[in-house]
Scaffold this motif. Sequence first.
Motif, PDB file in Angstrom:
ATOM      1  N   HIS A  49       0.851  -1.199   0.000  1.00 36.20           N
ATOM      2  CA  HIS A  49       0.000   0.000   0.000  1.00 36.20           C
ATOM      3  C   HIS A  49       0.879   1.239   0.000  1.00 36.20           C
ATOM      4  O   HIS A  49       0.843   2.058   0.912  1.00 36.20           O
ATOM      5  CB  HIS A  49      -0.935  -0.014   1.224  1.00 36.20           C
ATOM      6  CG  HIS A  49      -2.123  -0.908   1.057  1.00 36.20           C
ATOM      7  ND1 HIS A  49      -2.990  -1.215   2.080  1.00 36.20           N
ATOM      8  CD2 HIS A  49      -2.609  -1.561  -0.039  1.00 36.20           C
ATOM      9  CE1 HIS A  49      -3.951  -2.025   1.631  1.00 36.20           C
ATOM     10  NE2 HIS A  49      -3.730  -2.254   0.347  1.00 36.20           N
ATOM     11  N   ILE A  52      -0.525   4.839   0.500  1.00 38.27           N
ATOM     12  CA  ILE A  52      -0.782   5.285   1.887  1.00 38.27           C
ATOM     13  C   ILE A  52       0.544   5.702   2.523  1.00 38.27           C
ATOM     14  O   ILE A  52       0.637   6.722   3.211  1.00 38.27           O
ATOM     15  CB  ILE A  52      -1.457   4.168   2.718  1.00 38.27           C
ATOM     16  CG1 ILE A  52      -2.780   3.744   2.079  1.00 38.27           C
ATOM     17  CG2 ILE A  52      -1.685   4.627   4.164  1.00 38.27           C
ATOM     18  CD1 ILE A  52      -3.542   2.655   2.826  1.00 38.27           C
ATOM     19  N   VAL A 145      -7.621 -14.420  12.954  1.00 32.15           N
ATOM     20  CA  VAL A 145      -8.760 -14.112  13.832  1.00 32.15           C
ATOM     21  C   VAL A 145      -9.026 -12.613  13.808  1.00 32.15           C
ATOM     22  O   VAL A 145      -8.123 -11.811  14.046  1.00 32.15           O
ATOM     23  CB  VAL A 145      -8.474 -14.558  15.286  1.00 32.15           C
ATOM     24  CG1 VAL A 145      -9.716 -14.335  16.160  1.00 32.15           C
ATOM     25  CG2 VAL A 145      -8.029 -16.007  15.341  1.00 32.15           C
ATOM     26  N   ASN A 147     -12.110  -9.433  12.218  1.00 33.04           N
ATOM     27  CA  ASN A 147     -12.777  -8.976  10.997  1.00 33.04           C
ATOM     28  C   ASN A 147     -12.515  -7.497  10.748  1.00 33.04           C
ATOM     29  O   ASN A 147     -13.412  -6.738  10.376  1.00 33.04           O
ATOM     30  CB  ASN A 147     -14.283  -9.262  11.077  1.00 33.04           C
ATOM     31  CG  ASN A 147     -14.660 -10.587  10.434  1.00 33.04           C
ATOM     32  OD1 ASN A 147     -15.830 -10.935  10.341  1.00 33.04           O
ATOM     33  ND2 ASN A 147     -13.670 -11.338   9.970  1.00 33.04           N
ATOM     34  N   VAL A 150      -6.807  -5.051   9.525  1.00 33.00           N
ATOM     35  CA  VAL A 150      -5.526  -5.725   9.737  1.00 33.00           C
ATOM     36  C   VAL A 150      -5.643  -7.193   9.316  1.00 33.00           C
ATOM     37  O   VAL A 150      -4.742  -7.743   8.679  1.00 33.00           O
ATOM     38  CB  VAL A 150      -5.047  -5.575  11.195  1.00 33.00           C
ATOM     39  CG1 VAL A 150      -3.843  -6.460  11.466  1.00 33.00           C
ATOM     40  CG2 VAL A 150      -4.688  -4.112  11.482  1.00 33.00           C
ATOM     41  N   ALA A 151      -6.781  -7.834   9.626  1.00 31.62           N
ATOM     42  CA  ALA A 151      -6.997  -9.218   9.185  1.00 31.62           C
ATOM     43  C   ALA A 151      -6.907  -9.298   7.659  1.00 31.62           C
ATOM     44  O   ALA A 151      -6.330 -10.235   7.102  1.00 31.62           O
ATOM     45  CB  ALA A 151      -8.357  -9.719   9.678  1.00 31.62           C
ATOM     46  N   ARG A 191     -16.244 -13.257  14.799  1.00 34.52           N
ATOM     47  CA  ARG A 191     -17.162 -13.807  15.819  1.00 34.52           C
ATOM     48  C   ARG A 191     -18.593 -13.308  15.608  1.00 34.52           C
ATOM     49  O   ARG A 191     -19.514 -13.795  16.224  1.00 34.52           O
ATOM     50  CB  ARG A 191     -16.675 -13.481  17.225  1.00 34.52           C
ATOM     51  CG  ARG A 191     -16.575 -12.008  17.535  1.00 34.52           C
ATOM     52  CD  ARG A 191     -16.044 -11.788  18.944  1.00 34.52           C
ATOM     53  NE  ARG A 191     -15.736 -10.383  19.163  1.00 34.52           N
ATOM     54  CZ  ARG A 191     -15.234  -9.921  20.298  1.00 34.52           C
ATOM     55  NH1 ARG A 191     -14.984 -10.742  21.286  1.00 34.52           N
ATOM     56  NH2 ARG A 191     -14.970  -8.644  20.428  1.00 34.52           N
ATOM     57  N   GLU A 203     -10.181  -2.061   0.747  1.00 33.85           N
ATOM     58  CA  GLU A 203      -9.315  -3.133   1.243  1.00 33.85           C
ATOM     59  C   GLU A 203      -9.967  -4.501   0.992  1.00 33.85           C
ATOM     60  O   GLU A 203      -9.295  -5.452   0.608  1.00 33.85           O
ATOM     61  CB  GLU A 203      -9.037  -2.936   2.738  1.00 33.85           C
ATOM     62  CG  GLU A 203      -8.036  -1.840   3.061  1.00 33.85           C
ATOM     63  CD  GLU A 203      -8.450  -0.432   2.670  1.00 33.85           C
ATOM     64  OE1 GLU A 203      -9.664  -0.134   2.666  1.00 33.85           O
ATOM     65  OE2 GLU A 203      -7.564   0.384   2.356  1.00 33.85           O
ATOM     66  N   ILE A 307      -6.950  -8.815  16.494  1.00 33.37           N
ATOM     67  CA  ILE A 307      -8.132  -8.419  17.272  1.00 33.37           C
ATOM     68  C   ILE A 307      -7.914  -7.080  17.963  1.00 33.37           C
ATOM     69  O   ILE A 307      -8.554  -6.787  18.966  1.00 33.37           O
ATOM     70  CB  ILE A 307      -8.523  -9.524  18.280  1.00 33.37           C
ATOM     71  CG1 ILE A 307      -7.374  -9.825  19.261  1.00 33.37           C
ATOM     72  CG2 ILE A 307      -8.912 -10.805  17.541  1.00 33.37           C
ATOM     73  CD1 ILE A 307      -7.814 -10.740  20.412  1.00 33.37           C
ATOM     74  N   SER A 348      -8.169   3.083  16.497  1.00 33.06           N
ATOM     75  CA  SER A 348      -9.303   3.184  15.581  1.00 33.06           C
ATOM     76  C   SER A 348      -9.022   4.264  14.550  1.00 33.06           C
ATOM     77  O   SER A 348      -8.170   5.127  14.767  1.00 33.06           O
ATOM     78  CB  SER A 348     -10.551   3.577  16.372  1.00 33.06           C
ATOM     79  OG  SER A 348     -10.336   4.861  16.924  1.00 33.06           O
TER      80      SER A 348
HETATM   81  P1  NAP Z   1     -10.412  -3.368  14.387  1.00 28.86           P
HETATM   82  O1  NAP Z   1     -10.844  -2.617  13.193  1.00 28.86           O
HETATM   83  O2  NAP Z   1     -10.816  -2.865  15.722  1.00 28.86           O
HETATM   84  O3  NAP Z   1     -10.932  -4.882  14.234  1.00 28.86           O
HETATM   85  C1  NAP Z   1     -10.733  -5.825  15.253  1.00 28.86           C
HETATM   86  C2  NAP Z   1     -11.529  -7.071  14.948  1.00 28.86           C
HETATM   87  O4  NAP Z   1     -11.207  -8.043  15.926  1.00 28.86           O
HETATM   88  C3  NAP Z   1     -13.052  -6.868  15.014  1.00 28.86           C
HETATM   89  O5  NAP Z   1     -13.643  -7.579  13.944  1.00 28.86           O
HETATM   90  C4  NAP Z   1     -13.420  -7.499  16.357  1.00 28.86           C
HETATM   91  O6  NAP Z   1     -14.709  -8.079  16.361  1.00 28.86           O
HETATM   92  C5  NAP Z   1     -12.417  -8.618  16.423  1.00 28.86           C
HETATM   93  N1  NAP Z   1     -12.179  -9.097  17.785  1.00 28.86           N
HETATM   94  C6  NAP Z   1     -11.850  -8.358  18.865  1.00 28.86           C
HETATM   95  N2  NAP Z   1     -11.683  -9.158  19.927  1.00 28.86           N
HETATM   96  C7  NAP Z   1     -11.910 -10.414  19.510  1.00 28.86           C
HETATM   97  C8  NAP Z   1     -11.884 -11.681  20.132  1.00 28.86           C
HETATM   98  N3  NAP Z   1     -11.575 -11.798  21.423  1.00 28.86           N
HETATM   99  N4  NAP Z   1     -12.191 -12.780  19.403  1.00 28.86           N
HETATM  100  C9  NAP Z   1     -12.499 -12.671  18.102  1.00 28.86           C
HETATM  101  N5  NAP Z   1     -12.522 -11.490  17.425  1.00 28.86           N
HETATM  102  C10 NAP Z   1     -12.247 -10.388  18.145  1.00 28.86           C
HETATM  103  O7  NAP Z   1      -8.829  -3.513  14.484  1.00 28.86           O
HETATM  104  P2  NAP Z   1      -7.683  -3.717  13.395  1.00 28.86           P
HETATM  105  O8  NAP Z   1      -8.083  -4.574  12.268  1.00 28.86           O
HETATM  106  O9  NAP Z   1      -6.503  -4.091  14.227  1.00 28.86           O
HETATM  107  O10 NAP Z   1      -7.433  -2.246  12.832  1.00 28.86           O
HETATM  108  C11 NAP Z   1      -7.029  -1.174  13.673  1.00 28.86           C
HETATM  109  C12 NAP Z   1      -7.308   0.153  12.978  1.00 28.86           C
HETATM  110  O11 NAP Z   1      -6.405   0.330  11.892  1.00 28.86           O
HETATM  111  C13 NAP Z   1      -8.697   0.222  12.375  1.00 28.86           C
HETATM  112  O12 NAP Z   1      -9.204   1.508  12.522  1.00 28.86           O
HETATM  113  C14 NAP Z   1      -8.453  -0.105  10.925  1.00 28.86           C
HETATM  114  O13 NAP Z   1      -9.431   0.374  10.036  1.00 28.86           O
HETATM  115  C15 NAP Z   1      -7.113   0.577  10.705  1.00 28.86           C
HETATM  116  N6  NAP Z   1      -6.430  -0.014   9.541  1.00 28.86           N
HETATM  117  C16 NAP Z   1      -6.668   0.531   8.332  1.00 28.86           C
HETATM  118  C17 NAP Z   1      -6.080  -0.015   7.207  1.00 28.86           C
HETATM  119  C18 NAP Z   1      -6.357   0.604   5.858  1.00 28.86           C
HETATM  120  O14 NAP Z   1      -7.082   1.584   5.796  1.00 28.86           O
HETATM  121  N7  NAP Z   1      -5.848   0.072   4.784  1.00 28.86           N
HETATM  122  C19 NAP Z   1      -5.250  -1.123   7.306  1.00 28.86           C
HETATM  123  C20 NAP Z   1      -5.029  -1.682   8.565  1.00 28.86           C
HETATM  124  C21 NAP Z   1      -5.638  -1.109   9.683  1.00 28.86           C
HETATM  125  P3  NAP Z   1     -15.943  -7.374  17.125  1.00 28.86           P
HETATM  126  O15 NAP Z   1     -16.419  -6.300  16.201  1.00 28.86           O
HETATM  127  O16 NAP Z   1     -16.893  -8.483  17.308  1.00 28.86           O
HETATM  128  O17 NAP Z   1     -15.385  -6.827  18.427  1.00 28.86           O
END
Ligand code: NAP
Length: 430
Positions: A49, A52, A145, A147, A150-151, A191, A203, A307, A348
């Motif tokens: 990317h 970015i 794990v 959604n 980052v996943a 989940r 993405e 997560i 976030s």
């Molecule tokens: P995130 O957006 O907060 O997603 C975390 C995911 O983990 C959610 O789906 C959450 O599900 C799940 N989760 C949390 N605890 C869990 C558990 N104990 N068991 C199973 N699933 C669980 O976090 P992130 O993906 O690390 O991203 C962080 C930030 O960086 C976000 O704002 C993201 O948009 C940003 N980012 C942006 C880009 C891009 O723009 N290209 C790339 C990477 C990251 P629930 O909803 O059920 O809690």
Amino acid sequence: MRHVAIVGSGPAGYYTAEALQKADDIAIDVIDRLPVPYGLIRTGVAPDHQSIKAVSRRYEGVALTDNVRFVGHVSVGTDVSIDELTSLYDAVVLATGAPHDRPLDIPGASLPGVIGSAAFVGWYNGHPDFAKLDPSLDAPGVVVVGNGNVALDVARILAKTPEEFAGSDIVSHARAALSDSAVREIHILGRRGPHQIAMTPKELGELGHLERASPRVDPADLPDEGDDAMLEPGMRKSVTHLRSFAANPVAKPVTIEFDFFAMPVRIEGDGRVERVIVERTTLDADLRSHGTGETYAIDAGLVISCIGYQTPPIPGVPYEHGRGRFASDEGRVLPGLYAVGWARRGPSGTIGTNKPDGARIAEMVLEDIGRGAGKAGRAGLDALLANRDIVPVTFRDWRKIEAAEIAAALDGNPREKFTSVEAMLAAIGR
Ligand code: NAP
């Protein structure tokens, strides 16, 4: 003169510096524990990317202004304490991000082969803390794990062919390991359901254009199409991608399977991960997930939990353990101490979210410090570091490191990063 120290040279740090730098009579030191700047831009944003990552040019513009200085390879907490900084500067802003994984708290999570996204992302991005990670890519199954975006990054990087990394700055060790990878089935566990994903459309859409991998969604997991109308437009677009993946399963050697309503409950294996036990879930009226008691197993040699992240606490600095961030009143942590970006609000938003965040904290700092209290500022820090035989890496030094990385780039890639602090320092003759 007013003196401000910003701890952390990632997006939140540089956007705060950019806003502060416009004020009169101000000197800003941006301190980082690594010899290289830009934090998440360098070691978090995916190597494929590059558009970015290009925002680092803007931070470079800030770093090159007269009243902003980069103080690299100085670790706050080890080389200099927060108390020392607050006595030297009118304001200290913590822009330390959220570099630690939230723990996956299930039985078996400590087995070898279970890692967090901070480690895996750090590994493919050449972060010195994770360069030696050596993730197991020798089994066909991988469980990712979470959604969120980052996943998606993690699944996409695992799925790409070496050729698809052309023009990226993925580090050689990761590119080589991935090109020998036996991974064929990537499961992304959510989940909750398709309407609760935290994935953005661009993405998610990328998964539909991979050379050897195709995304799979079970049509039975999708809500009625009419229900998409109540989603906000971005989410609706994301769900439209999921619908198209469900409707057009393309046969390719690698599959990226979306397992919705799927919660990992146990990881099993003899000395290392071999399978993940997953429980099917349902949602209650508040959209919280609950296990149904029905389980199934996914064979996997690697589990990557994506997560969410947390900010490491600093002794003496108020901290919200449940949220994994510093405790603050809109950014004011203690008199003279502030937090910004992920360290303030938790992990976030996008890179751009940090711009208004930085501007708001800068405004607060300027309002609080007035004309300054005649503190020693950067001259005081220099004296303290010299006394401890600590020689910071300057922005000029960084540009030499950067030039060496650009010169070492392979196949038209933008750079080949140094992956150890020693190698970074060697590039500037230390
Ligand atoms: P995130 O957006 O907060 O997603 C975390 C995911 O983990 C959610 O789906 C959450 O599900 C799940 N989760 C949390 N605890 C869990 C558990 N104990 N068991 C199973 N699933 C669980 O976090 P992130 O993906 O690390 O991203 C962080 C930030 O960086 C976000 O704002 C993201 O948009 C940003 N980012 C942006 C880009 C891009 O723009 N290209 C790339 C990477 C990251 P629930 O909803 O059920 O809690």
